[in-house]
Motif scaffolding. Sequence first.
Motif, PDB file in Angstrom:
ATOM      1  N   SER A   2      -2.716   5.654   2.813  1.00 29.05           N
ATOM      2  CA  SER A   2      -1.722   4.813   3.487  1.00 29.05           C
ATOM      3  C   SER A   2      -2.331   4.094   4.686  1.00 29.05           C
ATOM      4  CB  SER A   2      -0.536   5.672   3.931  1.00 29.05           C
ATOM      5  OG  SER A   2      -0.913   6.604   4.929  1.00 29.05           O
ATOM      6  N   PHE A   3      -3.186   4.796   5.437  1.00 29.94           N
ATOM      7  CA  PHE A   3      -3.871   4.147   6.561  1.00 29.94           C
ATOM      8  C   PHE A   3      -4.817   3.048   6.064  1.00 29.94           C
ATOM      9  CE2 PHE A   3      -3.428   8.245   9.236  1.00 29.94           C
ATOM     10  CZ  PHE A   3      -2.167   7.839   9.641  1.00 29.94           C
ATOM     11  N   CYS A   4      -5.475   3.302   4.944  1.00 29.40           N
ATOM     12  CA  CYS A   4      -6.342   2.276   4.354  1.00 29.40           C
ATOM     13  C   CYS A   4      -5.527   1.051   3.943  1.00 29.40           C
ATOM     14  CB  CYS A   4      -7.076   2.840   3.145  1.00 29.40           C
ATOM     15  SG  CYS A   4      -8.348   4.063   3.530  1.00 29.40           S
ATOM     16  N   GLY A   5      -4.331   1.279   3.419  1.00 28.23           N
ATOM     17  CA  GLY A   5      -3.465   0.157   3.057  1.00 28.23           C
ATOM     18  C   GLY A   5      -3.083  -0.675   4.262  1.00 28.23           C
ATOM     19  N   ILE A   6      -2.762  -0.013   5.377  1.00 30.53           N
ATOM     20  CA  ILE A   6      -2.425  -0.748   6.600  1.00 30.53           C
ATOM     21  C   ILE A   6      -3.624  -1.548   7.099  1.00 30.53           C
ATOM     22  CG2 ILE A   6      -1.746  -0.482   9.012  1.00 30.53           C
ATOM     23  CD1 ILE A   6      -0.138   1.977   8.192  1.00 30.53           C
ATOM     24  N   ALA A   7      -4.812  -0.922   7.091  1.00 28.55           N
ATOM     25  CA  ALA A   7      -6.020  -1.626   7.540  1.00 28.55           C
ATOM     26  C   ALA A   7      -6.337  -2.813   6.638  1.00 28.55           C
ATOM     27  CB  ALA A   7      -7.199  -0.653   7.571  1.00 28.55           C
ATOM     28  N   LEU A   8      -6.150  -2.653   5.332  1.00 32.47           N
ATOM     29  CA  LEU A   8      -6.403  -3.748   4.401  1.00 32.47           C
ATOM     30  C   LEU A   8      -5.425  -4.899   4.634  1.00 32.47           C
ATOM     31  CD1 LEU A   8      -8.009  -4.764   1.950  1.00 32.47           C
ATOM     32  CD2 LEU A   8      -6.329  -3.632   0.478  1.00 32.47           C
ATOM     33  N   MET A   9      -4.166  -4.574   4.886  1.00 28.26           N
ATOM     34  CA  MET A   9      -3.183  -5.617   5.199  1.00 28.26           C
ATOM     35  C   MET A   9      -3.588  -6.387   6.449  1.00 28.26           C
ATOM     36  SD  MET A   9       0.722  -4.388   4.491  1.00 28.26           S
ATOM     37  CE  MET A   9       0.598  -2.914   5.487  1.00 28.26           C
ATOM     38  N   ALA A  10      -3.990  -5.671   7.501  1.00 28.34           N
ATOM     39  CA  ALA A  10      -4.374  -6.324   8.748  1.00 28.34           C
ATOM     40  C   ALA A  10      -5.578  -7.238   8.552  1.00 28.34           C
ATOM     41  CB  ALA A  10      -4.679  -5.265   9.812  1.00 28.34           C
ATOM     42  N   MET A  11      -6.570  -6.768   7.791  1.00 30.71           N
ATOM     43  CA  MET A  11      -7.758  -7.578   7.535  1.00 30.71           C
ATOM     44  C   MET A  11      -7.410  -8.845   6.757  1.00 30.71           C
ATOM     45  SD  MET A  11     -11.228  -6.494   5.507  1.00 30.71           S
ATOM     46  CE  MET A  11     -11.565  -5.177   6.676  1.00 30.71           C
ATOM     47  N   CYS A  12      -6.593  -8.709   5.730  1.00 25.29           N
ATOM     48  CA  CYS A  12      -6.234  -9.858   4.904  1.00 25.29           C
ATOM     49  C   CYS A  12      -5.358 -10.845   5.675  1.00 25.29           C
ATOM     50  CB  CYS A  12      -5.530  -9.397   3.634  1.00 25.29           C
ATOM     51  SG  CYS A  12      -6.607  -8.504   2.484  1.00 25.29           S
ATOM     52  N   ILE A  13      -4.450 -10.344   6.519  1.00 22.96           N
ATOM     53  CA  ILE A  13      -3.619 -11.232   7.330  1.00 22.96           C
ATOM     54  C   ILE A  13      -4.487 -12.039   8.286  1.00 22.96           C
ATOM     55  CG2 ILE A  13      -1.900 -11.272   9.182  1.00 22.96           C
ATOM     56  CD1 ILE A  13      -0.508  -8.944   7.787  1.00 22.96           C
ATOM     57  N   PHE A  65      -1.101  -7.927  -0.739  1.00 16.97           N
ATOM     58  CA  PHE A  65      -0.089  -7.277  -1.575  1.00 16.97           C
ATOM     59  C   PHE A  65      -0.475  -5.831  -1.882  1.00 16.97           C
ATOM     60  CE2 PHE A  65       0.537  -6.041  -6.052  1.00 16.97           C
ATOM     61  CZ  PHE A  65       1.907  -5.785  -6.028  1.00 16.97           C
ATOM     62  N   THR A  66      -1.733  -5.611  -2.256  1.00 21.82           N
ATOM     63  CA  THR A  66      -2.145  -4.257  -2.604  1.00 21.82           C
ATOM     64  C   THR A  66      -2.149  -3.337  -1.384  1.00 21.82           C
ATOM     65  OG1 THR A  66      -4.477  -4.939  -2.386  1.00 21.82           O
ATOM     66  CG2 THR A  66      -3.505  -4.980  -4.590  1.00 21.82           C
ATOM     67  N   GLY A  67      -2.470  -3.868  -0.210  1.00 20.56           N
ATOM     68  CA  GLY A  67      -2.427  -3.054   1.002  1.00 20.56           C
ATOM     69  C   GLY A  67      -1.017  -2.557   1.295  1.00 20.56           C
ATOM     70  N   PHE A  68      -0.035  -3.459   1.177  1.00 25.37           N
ATOM     71  CA  PHE A  68       1.358  -3.059   1.383  1.00 25.37           C
ATOM     72  C   PHE A  68       1.811  -2.087   0.301  1.00 25.37           C
ATOM     73  CE2 PHE A  68       5.924  -3.813   0.609  1.00 25.37           C
ATOM     74  CZ  PHE A  68       6.432  -3.422   1.843  1.00 25.37           C
ATOM     75  N   ALA A  69       1.425  -2.363  -0.944  1.00 26.66           N
ATOM     76  CA  ALA A  69       1.805  -1.477  -2.049  1.00 26.66           C
ATOM     77  C   ALA A  69       1.149  -0.108  -1.896  1.00 26.66           C
ATOM     78  CB  ALA A  69       1.413  -2.111  -3.379  1.00 26.66           C
ATOM     79  N   LEU A  70      -0.086  -0.070  -1.410  1.00 26.71           N
ATOM     80  CA  LEU A  70      -0.757   1.210  -1.192  1.00 26.71           C
ATOM     81  C   LEU A  70      -0.021   2.052  -0.161  1.00 26.71           C
ATOM     82  CD1 LEU A  70      -4.627   0.662  -1.136  1.00 26.71           C
ATOM     83  CD2 LEU A  70      -3.332   2.184  -2.602  1.00 26.71           C
ATOM     84  N   PHE A  71       0.397   1.415   0.914  1.00 28.80           N
ATOM     85  CA  PHE A  71       1.106   2.151   1.958  1.00 28.80           C
ATOM     86  C   PHE A  71       2.411   2.743   1.425  1.00 28.80           C
ATOM     87  CE2 PHE A  71       4.416   2.076   5.262  1.00 28.80           C
ATOM     88  CZ  PHE A  71       3.893   3.009   6.136  1.00 28.80           C
ATOM     89  N   CYS A  72       3.204   1.909   0.747  1.00 30.48           N
ATOM     90  CA  CYS A  72       4.492   2.371   0.234  1.00 30.48           C
ATOM     91  C   CYS A  72       4.307   3.448  -0.840  1.00 30.48           C
ATOM     92  CB  CYS A  72       5.287   1.198  -0.339  1.00 30.48           C
ATOM     93  SG  CYS A  72       5.745  -0.050   0.890  1.00 30.48           S
ATOM     94  N   THR A  73       3.367   3.245  -1.744  1.00 30.56           N
ATOM     95  CA  THR A  73       3.162   4.192  -2.831  1.00 30.56           C
ATOM     96  C   THR A  73       2.577   5.506  -2.325  1.00 30.56           C
ATOM     97  OG1 THR A  73       2.748   2.308  -4.293  1.00 30.56           O
ATOM     98  CG2 THR A  73       2.156   4.475  -5.124  1.00 30.56           C
ATOM     99  N   SER A  74       1.749   5.458  -1.291  1.00 27.28           N
ATOM    100  CA  SER A  74       1.202   6.689  -0.731  1.00 27.28           C
ATOM    101  C   SER A  74       2.302   7.538  -0.098  1.00 27.28           C
ATOM    102  CB  SER A  74       0.127   6.358   0.307  1.00 27.28           C
ATOM    103  OG  SER A  74      -0.960   5.684  -0.287  1.00 27.28           O
ATOM    104  N   VAL A  75       3.238   6.893   0.587  1.00 26.75           N
ATOM    105  CA  VAL A  75       4.384   7.632   1.140  1.00 26.75           C
ATOM    106  C   VAL A  75       5.197   8.259   0.010  1.00 26.75           C
ATOM    107  CG1 VAL A  75       6.516   7.423   2.474  1.00 26.75           C
ATOM    108  CG2 VAL A  75       4.463   6.183   3.201  1.00 26.75           C
ATOM    109  N   PHE A  76       5.407   7.490  -1.040  1.00 31.85           N
ATOM    110  CA  PHE A  76       6.104   8.029  -2.211  1.00 31.85           C
ATOM    111  C   PHE A  76       5.313   9.175  -2.844  1.00 31.85           C
ATOM    112  CE2 PHE A  76       6.494   7.791  -6.907  1.00 31.85           C
ATOM    113  CZ  PHE A  76       7.792   8.271  -7.023  1.00 31.85           C
TER     114      PHE A  76
END
Length: 280
Positions: free
Chosen positions: A39-50, A80-91
């Motif tokens: 989930s942390f990797c997903g957040i970092a990936l989102m920040a980098m892509c933004i 998209f995958t960064g956001f999906a990773l974060f949500c799916t990891s919580v799930f």
Amino acid sequence: MWTSHPPLYNYQECTDMFPDVSQSRCFRTFLILGNVVTSFCGIALMAMCIFFILDQDGLYILVFATGNDSIWRGAWIGLFTGFALFCTSVFGIAAIVMSKRNILLAYILLMVIIYAFEAASAITSATHKDWLVPNLFLKQMLQHYNNPMSDSLFHTQGQGYANTGITATWDRIMNDSRCCGVYGPEDWVKYESYFRQQHTDADYPWPRQCCQRDAMGAIFHVEACKIGVSPFLHTQGCYDYIAGPLMRHSFGVSWFGFAILCWMFFVILGVLFHYTQVNF
């Protein structure tokens, strides 16, 4: 007389003491921690892509005009995958805590889909950087810089956007980075271009943005710049100032994506093993 002795160990007691690894609290804790890291990797990936998509260096128009902006598409997929990773990891954390087969199966399927998208993003960003060669920007500069685009001629909105945007972007790069052309000022003299059709060598052999300016923005010595006297003319090419930021962003999105894929592989594998050991 032969007497029977009690067994050295009781199988049931041993099973209770050392339960199946997939059912143990330690193993599930490991899987939960794996999803927390994901989930942390997903957040970092989102920040980098933004950060990349916002185009802080203002170079998107140069990539857009080449007709191949896959590097930006890879960043959008990564967002998209960064956001999906974060949500799916919580799930996934909830799925591991509940340890129900149908929920775990839904988590595994979602992660496999995200894995495929992230692989596409990383591969797209990694391969597109080979497209950004100097001659690509040289041809683009000669064709579009200062192109008048006559109103009597039909042109698409994209072509008009490319011409005006490329001219403004090149003016800014040459002025701010103190460079000229792709390889150097000789690009404007050696090759035919729209700029050369509009200006003679006696007028300006290269754009005025190639000339050294003072703090007020005025050209230091116009005549010295026209004849190419250093330091009144910027003799360094601009390719490094264009390709450098694009290469760095491409490298970050692609290789960070590959690192996430490696981590995701082991997390998915662990959850898949846990799924096979959970009773209906």
